[in-house]
Design a protein around this motif. Structure first.
Motif: not given
Length: 291
Positions: A37, A54, A56, A59-60, A63, A247-248, A250, A252
Motif C-alpha cells: 500500500d 494487494h 492494484e 491491475k492499474y 488496464s 483503487r479499491n 488502496h 497507489l
C-alpha cells in the motif's frame, strides 16, 4: 591448519551469502514496493517484504492503455522470440561453416568478425548504414543488427569442433549432404551450446535500450525498456505521467506503479534461466575451453 581451513571456508561462505544478498535484494525490494500500500511506501516502512499486500498496481498498469505496458511487453516478446530464433540460426550456420577445414578463407572470415568486434564503428556510422537500408522505425532493426555476436560465434564454433568428425564422414558415406549433416547430426548434439547462446541472445534483445531509442520513432513499436524509460526516467506529461491514485481502498503512488512495471519487465527473463540451466554451464564451458 584444520582450524585455518575451517575459518577460511566460513569467510568464503559469508562473502558468498553477502554477495547473493546484494544480488537478490533489488528484486525483493521492487517486488515489495509493487505489492505494498502506498501509505507504507511513503512512510518508508517497506524494505524486504510488502505491507498491505494487494495487486492494484499491476491491475492499474495493465488496464491503463496510455501507459503502453502491455503493448511494450508484446513487442519485447516478439523481438526476443524472432530475434533469438534468427540469431541462433544464423550464428550456428556460420559457426558450422567456419569449423570446417575444407572451407577456404575461414581464418580470414573469422579475422573480419574479430576486427568488427574489436574496432566498432560507432553510433553515427551504424545509423547511416542501417538507415540507408530502411531499418529506421522498422521491426527488423531490433533483430538484424545484432543477429551475430562474435563472442557467441566463437563459443559455438569451438563447441562444434569438439564433436567427432567421424560422424560427418559416416553420414557423407551414407549419402547425406552438408545441410543434412548439419541439421540431423550436429545440431541435435549441439543442444548445450544452442541453449547457451539462445539465453544470451534473448536477454540481450529483451534488455536492448540504445537501438530502439535511436531507431524507433513510432510508439507502437516501443519495447518494454523504452516504455519503462518513459514511465520512470523521462515521463511524457501528455501520455505517461504517473499520479497518485486510489483503487479499491488502496493508495497507489507513482513508486508503486513504477515498481510494478519494472518487475513485470524483469519477470520473463527470470524464467528463461531455469529452463536452459541444465545446458547452460556445459555449453559455455566446453566452448570456452576449446576456444
Amino acid at each position: 591448519m584444520r582450524k585455518r581451513a575451517d575459518a577460511f571456508d566460513w569467510i568464503n561462505s559469508a562473502l558468498l551469502l553477502f554477495v547473493s544478498f546484494l544480488c537478490v535484494f533489488p528484486f525483493l525490494y521492487i517486488l515489495a514496493v509493487s505489492l505494498s500500500d502506498g501509505t507504507y511506501v511513503a512512510a518508508g516502512k517497506v524494505l524486504f517484504y510488502p505491507k498491505g499486500i494487494h495487486l492494484e498496481a499491476y491491475k492499474y498498469i495493465f488496464s491503463n492503455s496510455r501507459l503502453n505496458v502491455l503493448q511494450g511487453l508484446r513487442n519485447s516478446f516478439l523481438y526476443a522470440g524472432f530475434g533469438t530464433l534468427f540469431a541462433v540460426t544464423l550464428t550456428y550456420i556460420t559457426a558450422y561453416a567456419l569449423s570446417k577445414r575444407q572451407v577456404r578463407g575461414r581464418y580470414l572470415i573469422m579475422m573480419l568478425f574479430l576486427s568488427a568486434w574489436i574496432f566498432e564503428a560507432g553510433i553515427i556510422p551504424n545509423y547511416l548504414v542501417w538507415s540507408s537500408v530502411g531499418m529506421v522505425n522498422s521491426f527488423w532493426v531490433m533483430i538484424v543488427p545484432s543477429s551475430i555476436t562474435t563472442f557467441l560465434l566463437i563459443i559455438t564454433r569451438s563447441f562444434i569442433e569438439t564433436l567427432p568428425m567421424e560422424l560427418e564422414e559416416s553420414a557423407v558415406i551414407d549419402g547425406a549432404n552438408d545441410y543434412q549433416v548439419m541439421s540431423r547430426i550436429f545440431m541435435p548434439l549441439s543442444k548445450p551450446v544452442i541453449a547457451t547462446i539462445a539465453v544470451f541472445y534473448a536477454v540481450a534483445i529483451w534488455n536492448q535500450f540504445l537501438i530502439p531509442l535511436i531507431y524507433l520513432q513510432d510508439k507502437a513499436l516501443y519495447p518494454i525498456q523504452l516504455v519503462l524509460y518513459g514511465l520512470i526516467i523521462q515521463p511524457d506529461p501528455t501520455t505517461t505521467n504517473l499520479e497518485n491514485a486510489v483503487r479499491n481502498g488502496h493508495l497507489l503512488l507513482p513508486r508503486n506503479l513504477q515498481a510494478a512495471a519494472i518487475f513485470t519487465a524483469v519477470l520473463p527473463i527470470l524464467f528463461i534461466y531455469p529452463i536452459a540451466q541444465k545446458y547452460f554451464t556445459k555449453g559455455f564451458m566446453i566452448g570456452a575451453i576449446k576456444g
